[in-house]
Motif scaffolding. Structure first.
Motif, PDB file in Angstrom:
ATOM      1  N   GLY A  15       0.804  -1.215   0.000  1.00 17.72           N
ATOM      2  CA  GLY A  15       0.000   0.000   0.000  1.00 17.72           C
ATOM      3  C   GLY A  15       0.834   1.260   0.000  1.00 17.72           C
ATOM      4  O   GLY A  15       1.967   1.293  -0.499  1.00 17.72           O
ATOM      5  N   SER A  16       0.281   2.307   0.579  1.00 17.80           N
ATOM      6  CA  SER A  16       0.934   3.616   0.540  1.00 17.80           C
ATOM      7  C   SER A  16       2.234   3.643   1.328  1.00 17.80           C
ATOM      8  O   SER A  16       3.082   4.507   1.099  1.00 17.80           O
ATOM      9  N   PHE A  17       2.421   2.694   2.253  1.00 11.81           N
ATOM     10  CA  PHE A  17       3.649   2.665   3.039  1.00 11.81           C
ATOM     11  C   PHE A  17       4.874   2.422   2.156  1.00 11.81           C
ATOM     12  O   PHE A  17       5.991   2.801   2.512  1.00 11.81           O
ATOM     13  N   LYS A  18       4.657   1.812   1.018  1.00 12.77           N
ATOM     14  CA  LYS A  18       5.787   1.523   0.127  1.00 12.77           C
ATOM     15  C   LYS A  18       6.423   2.811  -0.393  1.00 12.77           C
ATOM     16  O   LYS A  18       7.614   2.858  -0.681  1.00 12.77           O
ATOM     17  N   ASP A  19       5.624   3.903  -0.499  1.00 14.32           N
ATOM     18  CA  ASP A  19       6.167   5.168  -0.985  1.00 14.32           C
ATOM     19  C   ASP A  19       7.249   5.701  -0.055  1.00 14.32           C
ATOM     20  O   ASP A  19       8.190   6.367  -0.505  1.00 14.32           O
ATOM     21  N   LEU A  20       7.104   5.412   1.249  1.00 13.60           N
ATOM     22  CA  LEU A  20       8.143   5.803   2.197  1.00 13.60           C
ATOM     23  C   LEU A  20       9.309   4.815   2.182  1.00 13.60           C
ATOM     24  O   LEU A  20      10.472   5.209   2.302  1.00 13.60           O
ATOM     25  N   LEU A  21       8.985   3.550   2.026  1.00 19.04           N
ATOM     26  CA  LEU A  21      10.009   2.510   2.082  1.00 19.04           C
ATOM     27  C   LEU A  21      10.977   2.596   0.907  1.00 19.04           C
ATOM     28  O   LEU A  21      12.186   2.472   1.079  1.00 19.04           O
ATOM     29  N   VAL A  22      10.453   2.846  -0.284  1.00 19.72           N
ATOM     30  CA  VAL A  22      11.312   2.837  -1.471  1.00 19.72           C
ATOM     31  C   VAL A  22      12.202   4.075  -1.550  1.00 19.72           C
ATOM     32  O   VAL A  22      13.117   4.128  -2.379  1.00 19.72           O
ATOM     33  N   GLN A  23      11.952   5.075  -0.687  1.00 17.52           N
ATOM     34  CA  GLN A  23      12.806   6.261  -0.684  1.00 17.52           C
ATOM     35  C   GLN A  23      14.087   6.062   0.123  1.00 17.52           C
ATOM     36  O   GLN A  23      14.995   6.889   0.058  1.00 17.52           O
ATOM     37  N   LYS A  24      14.174   4.966   0.842  1.00 20.56           N
ATOM     38  CA  LYS A  24      15.348   4.722   1.674  1.00 20.56           C
ATOM     39  C   LYS A  24      16.592   4.508   0.809  1.00 20.56           C
ATOM     40  O   LYS A  24      16.511   3.968  -0.294  1.00 20.56           O
ATOM     41  N   THR A  25      17.727   4.914   1.313  1.00 25.01           N
ATOM     42  CA  THR A  25      19.002   4.729   0.622  1.00 25.01           C
ATOM     43  C   THR A  25      20.011   4.098   1.573  1.00 25.01           C
ATOM     44  O   THR A  25      19.834   4.132   2.800  1.00 25.01           O
ATOM     45  N   ASP A  26      21.069   3.531   0.992  1.00 32.67           N
ATOM     46  CA  ASP A  26      22.121   2.945   1.825  1.00 32.67           C
ATOM     47  C   ASP A  26      23.193   3.998   2.115  1.00 32.67           C
ATOM     48  O   ASP A  26      23.008   5.189   1.832  1.00 32.67           O
TER      49      ASP A  26
END
Length: 264
Positions: A15-26
């Motif tokens: 759901g919409s939580f993925k929009d925050l998750l995919v912004q993460k970087t290493d």
């Protein structure tokens, strides 16, 4: 980075939580698209040229699908080395792309030469009427014989198929060989061209066998029967590899072994 489709589907479906998750970087500011742009170890070394085109297409499909779940701003983000995911993909897959282009051009060049020869032979055969022609009208003497009718039909089919295969091979060999071309039409056009080429070879063999029946129409029918048997056997033996190549070349929408058999 490890091409785990199940994990990708989980991220896609949360759901919409993925929009925050995919912004993460290493630590190197690589996002998930940068990781998808890195070539897996199994493709990095000792890649067979014959499989390079299929592998490159699968890599392009994976990169494209991961890009779809990112915001356009994040998709164009740069890592610490100042590289976008697109630039990293091109850099990482350059060797694989060169092998894929080389394999396609070599196969197309060989088949193109064969298709030209077949077109030349069957075109000449069309004006060398077996059995001769009538002096008064110029029509063939054996026009009503079944073997002559088979000769004419198969000769026309062989000529058309070989010409169509030449056109397909030319469209492949003069392609730009950009990344999108491997997804959209390159492998599909190659498959169609190979299919037409193999079919033209079969039609040419029918022309040859029909001519033998015309030549030996008065007695000694065992000669054309024997020649036809040998021709059929030769087609099965020497066309086997080409047929396998046609089967191994996937359709753009249903790649063999592609991680995306269904659109989600």
């Amino acid at each position: 980075m490890y091409r785990q489709l199940n994990i990708f589907n989980i991220i896609y479906d949360i759901g919409s939580f993925k929009d925050l998750l995919v912004q993460k970087t290493d630590k190197k500011r690589n996002n998930i698209l940068h990781l998808a742009a890195k070539i897996p170890g199994k493709y990095r070394h000792h890649t067979e040229s014959g499989k390079a085109a299929v592998q490159l297409k699968e890599e392009l499909l994976w990169f494209k699908k991961v890009k779809e779940i990112l915001h356009p701003w994040d998709a164009e983000a740069k890592n610490k080395k100042g590289k976008t995911a697109r630039a990293l993909f091109i850099e990482q897959h350059q060797v694989l792309r060169d092998k894929a282009e080389k394999w396609i051009k070599e196969m197309v060049s060989a088949c193109l030469m064969g298709a030209k020869i077949i077109a030349t032979v069957v075109f000449a055969a069309a004006f060398t009427v077996p059995g001769g022609t009538k002096e008064e009208t110029g029509s063939p003497n054996l026009v009503r014989r079944a073997s002559f009718i088979l000769f004419g039909i198969s000769d026309a089919i062989a000529l058309l198929l070989s010409c169509f295969s030449v056109l397909k091979f030319l469209s492949v060999i003069y392609s730009r060989y950009e990344e999108e071309d491997f997804i959209l039409h390159l492998l599909y056009d190659l498959k169609v061209g190979l299919s037409l080429f193999v079919s033209s070879v079969g039609a040419m063999m029918v022309v040859f066998c029909a001519t033998m029946f015309i030549v030996f129409q008065h007695g000694m029918l065992w000669v054309p029967v024997l020649i036809t048997t040998m021709a059929v056997f030769a087609c099965f033996v020497y066309c086997e590899r080409l047929l396998r190549a046609i089967v191994d070349v996937p359709h753009p929408a249903t790649a063999s072994g592609s991680p995306f058999k269904e659109e989600k």
